[in-house]
Design a protein around this motif. Structure first.
Motif, PDB file in Angstrom:
ATOM      1  N   MET A   1      -6.117   3.990  -6.840  1.00  0.00           N
ATOM      2  CA  MET A   1      -7.009   4.189  -5.696  1.00  0.00           C
ATOM      3  C   MET A   1      -7.844   2.922  -5.440  1.00  0.00           C
ATOM      4  O   MET A   1      -7.986   2.477  -4.297  1.00  0.00           O
TER       5      MET A   1
ATOM      6  N   THR B   1       1.015   4.247  -2.794  1.00  0.00           N
ATOM      7  CA  THR B   1       0.883   5.671  -2.408  1.00  0.00           C
ATOM      8  C   THR B   1       2.035   6.486  -2.991  1.00  0.00           C
ATOM      9  O   THR B   1       1.831   7.606  -3.475  1.00  0.00           O
TER      10      THR B   1
ATOM     11  N   LEU C   1      -4.788   7.175 -11.791  1.00  0.00           N
ATOM     12  CA  LEU C   1      -5.048   7.471 -10.375  1.00  0.00           C
ATOM     13  C   LEU C   1      -6.236   6.663  -9.843  1.00  0.00           C
ATOM     14  O   LEU C   1      -6.205   6.169  -8.707  1.00  0.00           O
ATOM     15  N   MET C   2      -7.284   6.529 -10.657  1.00  0.00           N
ATOM     16  CA  MET C   2      -8.475   5.781 -10.218  1.00  0.00           C
ATOM     17  C   MET C   2      -8.143   4.295 -10.019  1.00  0.00           C
ATOM     18  O   MET C   2      -8.636   3.658  -9.082  1.00  0.00           O
TER      19      MET C   2
ATOM     20  N   LEU D   1      -3.853  10.340 -16.883  1.00  0.00           N
ATOM     21  CA  LEU D   1      -3.605  10.603 -15.457  1.00  0.00           C
ATOM     22  C   LEU D   1      -4.783  10.174 -14.574  1.00  0.00           C
ATOM     23  O   LEU D   1      -4.601   9.451 -13.585  1.00  0.00           O
ATOM     24  N   ILE D   2      -5.994  10.599 -14.945  1.00  0.00           N
ATOM     25  CA  ILE D   2      -7.157  10.284 -14.093  1.00  0.00           C
ATOM     26  C   ILE D   2      -7.429   8.773 -14.056  1.00  0.00           C
ATOM     27  O   ILE D   2      -7.589   8.208 -12.963  1.00  0.00           O
TER      28      ILE D   2
ATOM     29  N   GLU E   1       1.296   7.142  -6.499  1.00  0.00           N
ATOM     30  CA  GLU E   1       0.270   8.195  -6.617  1.00  0.00           C
ATOM     31  C   GLU E   1       0.902   9.581  -6.513  1.00  0.00           C
ATOM     32  O   GLU E   1       0.587  10.487  -7.291  1.00  0.00           O
ATOM     33  N   VAL E   2       1.804   9.724  -5.546  1.00  0.00           N
ATOM     34  CA  VAL E   2       2.444  11.027  -5.341  1.00  0.00           C
ATOM     35  C   VAL E   2       3.354  11.362  -6.528  1.00  0.00           C
ATOM     36  O   VAL E   2       3.481  12.530  -6.908  1.00  0.00           O
TER      37      VAL E   2
ATOM     38  N   LEU F   1       0.835  -1.215   0.000  1.00  0.00           N
ATOM     39  CA  LEU F   1       0.000   0.000   0.000  1.00  0.00           C
ATOM     40  C   LEU F   1       0.868   1.262   0.000  1.00  0.00           C
ATOM     41  O   LEU F   1       0.552   2.238  -0.689  1.00  0.00           O
ATOM     42  N   ALA F   2       1.967   1.219   0.760  1.00  0.00           N
ATOM     43  CA  ALA F   2       2.880   2.370   0.798  1.00  0.00           C
ATOM     44  C   ALA F   2       3.490   2.598  -0.589  1.00  0.00           C
ATOM     45  O   ALA F   2       3.616   3.744  -1.042  1.00  0.00           O
TER      46      ALA F   2
ATOM     47  N   LYS G   1      -5.767   0.149  -3.798  1.00  0.00           N
ATOM     48  CA  LYS G   1      -5.585   0.387  -2.359  1.00  0.00           C
ATOM     49  C   LYS G   1      -6.888   0.121  -1.596  1.00  0.00           C
ATOM     50  O   LYS G   1      -6.894  -0.525  -0.545  1.00  0.00           O
ATOM     51  N   PHE G   2      -7.988   0.624  -2.139  1.00  0.00           N
ATOM     52  CA  PHE G   2      -9.307   0.487  -1.511  1.00  0.00           C
ATOM     53  C   PHE G   2      -9.638  -0.988  -1.254  1.00  0.00           C
ATOM     54  O   PHE G   2      -9.957  -1.393  -0.132  1.00  0.00           O
TER      55      PHE G   2
ATOM     56  N   THR H   1       2.749  10.815  -9.557  1.00  0.00           N
ATOM     57  CA  THR H   1       1.938  11.393 -10.646  1.00  0.00           C
ATOM     58  C   THR H   1       1.845  12.913 -10.497  1.00  0.00           C
ATOM     59  O   THR H   1       1.703  13.624 -11.485  1.00  0.00           O
ATOM     60  N   TYR H   2       1.928  13.374  -9.228  1.00  0.00           N
ATOM     61  CA  TYR H   2       1.916  14.824  -8.977  1.00  0.00           C
ATOM     62  C   TYR H   2       3.302  15.423  -9.249  1.00  0.00           C
ATOM     63  O   TYR H   2       3.420  16.495  -9.853  1.00  0.00           O
TER      64      TYR H   2
END
Lengths: 210, 118
Positions: free
Chosen positions: B66, B38, B62-63, B58-59, B41-42, B34-35, B69-70, B44-45
């Motif tokens: 997410m 994450t 990210l989805m 990108l979207i 994810e960061v 999970l880390a 992880k969910f 991508t920013y």
């Protein structure tokens, strides 16, 4: 005082002779009503947070005041997200500890979970303070109202979780949380993990999606 | 019977469980996974022009991260993988209802066609 001590000792004695397995539940599902109730509650929470996230998406483009791109501090929020994610690990280790009857580690892991949760809340308060100083009040724009309502509701959920965790530590210290009552810890754990998965969603949709 | 932290918890000992629970090692490995997601994810920013998620990707990227992880937290940490299927159905009932209701709401407000607002 003497009577209280006697009562505590008798609870400890009863717990010491209790079976380590969970009590068999005589329900149609074979699951305790408390656990089923918590899952139903979490399912209903999907609708609450779904509504708040949808409102945020609709009002994401502010007509006045700072925009999300101008105000969000992604490295800071990423660190907060990581802290909350790790609290899920300490929570699941706490459940594992009580299921094998290790009460000392149970208290350590629950304490660590509460501490990580408190760190997340402290970060959120700091973030809100910075945003207000930069001119983003609750009523500044429709974006700010939706943002504070969504993340504020989540923060309240984390705070309630911390209170529940501290209650578990107190129960354990008073000898009222033996392993055959591990379902209590598991149910608080379900709530805590749900708060974490909600933040996983908020972090991606609110902070990272441009 | 004394269990160590490496033994799976027998399903017979656990309320509502249909499979043995994993233990601490699996939980730590899951948290590391999970880390890592994450961190992605960061990234991508930090690197928005990286080819994997550049432009319109990108979207969706990210989805997907997410969702990974969910469902990892849901199935491993919340024990849905090991518990009775009714709990999965109960939770999915709320989740699917929420997704459908709010997709309908977003569509009503034409969020997928922002140019139509003007």
């Amino acid at each position: 005082m003497a009577e209280a001590l006697t009562a505590r000792e008798s609870i400890k004695a009863a717990d010491a002779h209790a079976p380590s397995a969970h009590i068999e539940h005589d329900t149609n599902t074979g699951i305790s009503n408390t656990k089923l109730g918590m899952w139903l509650f979490l399912a209903s929470e999907c609708l609450l947070f779904g509504g708040l996230i949808t409102t945020y998406l609709l009002y994401k483009r502010p007509l006045e005041g700072p925009t999300p791109e101008e105000i969000f501090d992604i490295p800071f929020t990423s660190t907060s997200s990581f802290v909350l994610l790790m609290s899920s690990l300490t929570m699941v280790l706490a459940v594992s500890a009580i299921e094998r009857g290790d009460h000392e580690r149970l208290r350590i892991w629950i304490g660590a979970t509460a501490l990580l949760g408190a760190t997340f809340i402290a970060g959120q308060i700091y973030e809100f303070t910075v945003f207000v100083r930069e001119g983003l009040g609750f009523t500044t724009s429709r974006f700010s109202s939706a943002f504070y309502t969504l993340t504020g509701f989540h923060g309240v959920h984390v705070t309630i979780g911390i209170i529940m965790l501290m209650s578990l530590v107190l129960l354990s210290l008073r000898g009222k949380l033996p392993e055959h009552r591990s379902e209590t810890v598991e149910i608080v754990g379900l709530y805590w993990h749900f708060v974490d998965v909600v933040w996983i969603f908020i972090f991606a949709v609110v902070y990272l999606v441009p | 019977m004394t269990l160590t932290s490496h033994d799976p918890i027998p399903a017979s000992n656990l309320d509502g469980a249909v499979e043995d629970y994993s233990r601490d090692k699996v939980y730590v490995l899951t948290a590391l996974f999970l880390a890592a997601v994450t961190v992605l994810e960061v990234l991508t920013y930090a690197y928005p022009d990286f080819p994997v998620w550049a432009d319109n990707l990108l979207i969706p990227v990210l989805m997907i991260m997410m969702a990974v992880k969910f469902f990892t937290v849901l199935y491993i940490f919340m024990h849905l993988k090991f518990d009775k299927p009714i709990l999965t159905w109960v939770f999915y009932a709320g989740l699917v209802l929420a997704v459908l209701v709010y997709l309908a709401m977003l569509s009503t407000f034409r969020i997928w066609w922002p140019e139509s607002h003007s």
